[in-house]
Design a protein around this motif. Sequence first.
Motif, PDB file in Angstrom:
ATOM      1  N   GLY A 179       4.766   3.585  -6.500  1.00 40.79           N
ATOM      2  CA  GLY A 179       4.449   2.083  -7.416  1.00 40.79           C
ATOM      3  C   GLY A 179       4.810   0.662  -6.395  1.00 40.79           C
ATOM      4  O   GLY A 179       4.688   0.599  -5.879  1.00 40.79           O
ATOM      5  N   LEU A 180       2.588  -0.153  -7.377  1.00 41.31           N
ATOM      6  CA  LEU A 180       3.308  -1.540  -6.510  1.00 41.31           C
ATOM      7  C   LEU A 180       4.912  -2.111  -7.017  1.00 41.31           C
ATOM      8  O   LEU A 180       5.169  -2.688  -5.696  1.00 41.31           O
ATOM      9  CB  LEU A 180       2.433  -2.294  -6.973  1.00 41.31           C
ATOM     10  CG  LEU A 180       1.932  -3.482  -6.232  1.00 41.31           C
ATOM     11  CD1 LEU A 180       1.112  -3.191  -4.969  1.00 41.31           C
ATOM     12  CD2 LEU A 180       0.520  -4.605  -6.795  1.00 41.31           C
ATOM     13  N   PHE A 208      -4.879   9.430  -6.631  1.00 45.02           N
ATOM     14  CA  PHE A 208      -5.222   9.245  -7.831  1.00 45.02           C
ATOM     15  C   PHE A 208      -6.637  10.128  -8.092  1.00 45.02           C
ATOM     16  O   PHE A 208      -6.134  10.735  -9.703  1.00 45.02           O
ATOM     17  CB  PHE A 208      -5.842   7.686  -7.764  1.00 45.02           C
ATOM     18  CG  PHE A 208      -6.889   7.569  -8.688  1.00 45.02           C
ATOM     19  CD1 PHE A 208      -5.801   6.399  -9.498  1.00 45.02           C
ATOM     20  CD2 PHE A 208      -8.014   7.203  -9.136  1.00 45.02           C
ATOM     21  CE1 PHE A 208      -6.319   5.779 -10.696  1.00 45.02           C
ATOM     22  CE2 PHE A 208      -8.490   6.802 -10.119  1.00 45.02           C
ATOM     23  CZ  PHE A 208      -7.782   6.199 -11.135  1.00 45.02           C
ATOM     24  N   ALA A 227       0.717   7.738  -6.003  1.00 41.65           N
ATOM     25  CA  ALA A 227      -0.153   8.245  -6.229  1.00 41.65           C
ATOM     26  C   ALA A 227       0.076   9.618  -5.741  1.00 41.65           C
ATOM     27  O   ALA A 227      -0.725  10.587  -6.601  1.00 41.65           O
ATOM     28  CB  ALA A 227      -1.588   7.704  -5.647  1.00 41.65           C
ATOM     29  N   LEU A 272       1.655   2.323  -3.550  1.00 42.66           N
ATOM     30  CA  LEU A 272       0.652   2.718  -4.326  1.00 42.66           C
ATOM     31  C   LEU A 272       0.659   4.103  -3.908  1.00 42.66           C
ATOM     32  O   LEU A 272       0.348   4.842  -4.443  1.00 42.66           O
ATOM     33  CB  LEU A 272      -0.172   1.929  -3.950  1.00 42.66           C
ATOM     34  CG  LEU A 272      -1.052   0.631  -4.359  1.00 42.66           C
ATOM     35  CD1 LEU A 272      -2.013  -0.071  -3.662  1.00 42.66           C
ATOM     36  CD2 LEU A 272      -0.588   0.563  -6.120  1.00 42.66           C
ATOM     37  N   THR A 273       0.644   4.422  -2.282  1.00 42.05           N
ATOM     38  CA  THR A 273       0.265   5.775  -1.673  1.00 42.05           C
ATOM     39  C   THR A 273       1.719   6.839  -3.093  1.00 42.05           C
ATOM     40  O   THR A 273       0.544   7.618  -3.131  1.00 42.05           O
ATOM     41  CB  THR A 273       0.489   5.749  -0.622  1.00 42.05           C
ATOM     42  OG1 THR A 273      -0.071   4.976   0.098  1.00 42.05           O
ATOM     43  CG2 THR A 273       0.293   7.014   0.036  1.00 42.05           C
ATOM     44  N   ILE A 313      -4.654   7.080  -1.042  1.00 46.80           N
ATOM     45  CA  ILE A 313      -4.214   6.488  -2.112  1.00 46.80           C
ATOM     46  C   ILE A 313      -5.139   7.188  -2.874  1.00 46.80           C
ATOM     47  O   ILE A 313      -4.677   7.973  -4.043  1.00 46.80           O
ATOM     48  CB  ILE A 313      -4.120   5.230  -2.523  1.00 46.80           C
ATOM     49  CG1 ILE A 313      -2.989   4.471  -1.419  1.00 46.80           C
ATOM     50  CG2 ILE A 313      -4.545   4.514  -3.620  1.00 46.80           C
ATOM     51  CD1 ILE A 313      -2.702   3.383  -1.504  1.00 46.80           C
ATOM     52  N   LEU A 350       0.332   3.402  -9.979  1.00 47.29           N
ATOM     53  CA  LEU A 350      -0.416   2.635  -9.284  1.00 47.29           C
ATOM     54  C   LEU A 350       0.093   1.532  -8.974  1.00 47.29           C
ATOM     55  O   LEU A 350       1.305   1.060  -7.929  1.00 47.29           O
ATOM     56  CB  LEU A 350      -1.585   2.657  -9.099  1.00 47.29           C
ATOM     57  CG  LEU A 350      -2.686   4.146  -8.045  1.00 47.29           C
ATOM     58  CD1 LEU A 350      -4.044   3.283  -8.685  1.00 47.29           C
ATOM     59  CD2 LEU A 350      -1.769   4.603  -7.292  1.00 47.29           C
ATOM     60  N   GLN A 351       0.477   1.158 -10.558  1.00 47.08           N
ATOM     61  CA  GLN A 351       1.131   0.323 -10.465  1.00 47.08           C
ATOM     62  C   GLN A 351       2.582  -0.606 -10.531  1.00 47.08           C
ATOM     63  O   GLN A 351       3.468  -0.718  -9.263  1.00 47.08           O
ATOM     64  CB  GLN A 351       0.406  -0.722 -11.744  1.00 47.08           C
ATOM     65  CG  GLN A 351       1.009  -2.013 -12.330  1.00 47.08           C
ATOM     66  CD  GLN A 351       0.889  -3.307 -11.317  1.00 47.08           C
ATOM     67  OE1 GLN A 351      -0.429  -2.892 -11.473  1.00 47.08           O
ATOM     68  NE2 GLN A 351       2.145  -4.065 -10.917  1.00 47.08           N
ATOM     69  N   LEU A 377       0.515  -1.167  -0.067  1.00 46.95           N
ATOM     70  CA  LEU A 377       0.072   0.173   0.192  1.00 46.95           C
ATOM     71  C   LEU A 377       0.938   1.088   0.335  1.00 46.95           C
ATOM     72  O   LEU A 377       0.444   2.189  -0.856  1.00 46.95           O
ATOM     73  CB  LEU A 377      -1.202   0.001   1.371  1.00 46.95           C
ATOM     74  CG  LEU A 377      -2.199  -0.935   1.296  1.00 46.95           C
ATOM     75  CD1 LEU A 377      -2.836  -1.161   2.629  1.00 46.95           C
ATOM     76  CD2 LEU A 377      -2.600  -0.723   0.049  1.00 46.95           C
TER      77      LEU A 377
END
Length: 473
Positions: free
Chosen positions: A306-307, A267, A84, A80-81, A263, A285-286, A77
């Motif tokens: 990103g992830l 976004f 974003a 992702l944060t 997130i 994000l990815q 996460l």
Amino acid sequence: MKKEIPFGLATIPLAAMIVVMAIAVVYLEQGPHMPLIFGTTVAAIVAWRVGFQWDEIEKMMYKGIRLALPAVVIIMLVGLTIGAWIGGGIVATMIFYGLKIITPSLFLVSICAICAVVSLAIGSSWSTMGTIGVAGMGIGLSMGIPAPMIAGAIISGSYFGDKMSPLSDTTNLASGLTGTDLFVHIRHMLYTTIPGLIIAFVAYGIMGLKYGASGMDAASINQTMEILQKNFVISPFLLIVPVLVIVLVAKKVPAIPALIIGIILGFISQIFVQGGSVSSALSALQSGYVIDTGNKMVDNLFTGGGLDSMMYTVSMTIVAMTFGGILENTGMLDAIVKQILKLAKTAKGVVASTVVSCFATNATCSEQYISIVIPSRMYAKAYREKGLHSKNLSRALEDGGTLTSVFVPWNTCGVFILGTLGVHAFEYAPYAILNFVVPIISIFYAMTGITITKLSDAEMLQAGNEEEETAAV
């Protein structure tokens, strides 16, 4: 037939891993994954030789991984944060306004504060040092300030955020591996870290007075701010997002919902504030946000997140916990800890021993993450037995592990800083004030009992039940 593993035999896997880690990380400049896998293999062989069956050893590895799963979820996460928030212009806005506070007379204090703000926003000391830190070195040197002094201020600020940010992987590791709520962990660290930061600010203020009158060429800072304005919509309204996350923390909202809200807002900001497409926002994000401004410093800072960026940390955590799972569940760690606890028989001694053990792990294993992972499993049971809340352990892990990694020249952190800031660990060590003051404060608290939280009777009972349930899995 199973038997209790003696101390000498229990140290073999750890010693083997340390030797291979030193060769791979320091000499061959490789990652810590393969040495950990080697250590896991040696541990499995030792366990098999004393009577454990392979299916039992396999379950031990899975049990170790299971303990790290909450931290793994948070770490993903966090990726992702970051993606974003960079894409949404939130990080750019925080940096833009942060750069405005630089003043010639308080340069060391200012660069420390800016690095603290940036690392708090992105959760990464390395990214902060590799971008803002590099710029700060150039500006400080032009003012005639010694390089070790500048580097120390940059490191102190960068590691403040790395230690305190809910986006930091080490912060999530320490809380996740000890079973401590993320924000409970962060709040408990305030007692050692805020005094350490205040001491650092005072020291940098005194040191900086000698150089403040020479003036400062702010051209590079102005150029960075202009590039940010050209590539992002800079608005104070975007600061609402991190402020909201802070408010949620204060309201004791669990980490996962708080991060998810951050997130979503990041976004939305990338699409409706920055004018990006849904596709680009999903890509951030990815695989992380990507920018090409022609300015290397800005591009390095704002390309990331990103992830995918967190898979290195996730895989390292999983591998490390297979190693820790075998050491713990075969009794090898118990054999090692028993020897240590002969010197630390009280609750005070256990906390102090944790801080020292984390530094020793940094020095022997050459990797910051390992200095958190291994001691977390070594001392967890001792803290429960002595009625200490897990947040004492998670704080000690960060005070002794996260911060002291910079003082070891062959540690990955020391190597990174030398390559990035151009200053050797032995040179900047006296000036990385936060990094050595906080462990001292932590040990002082341990010796005096200040801020050391005991478990209530109900919590002791619950901890005992959870331990029985874990053992039965």
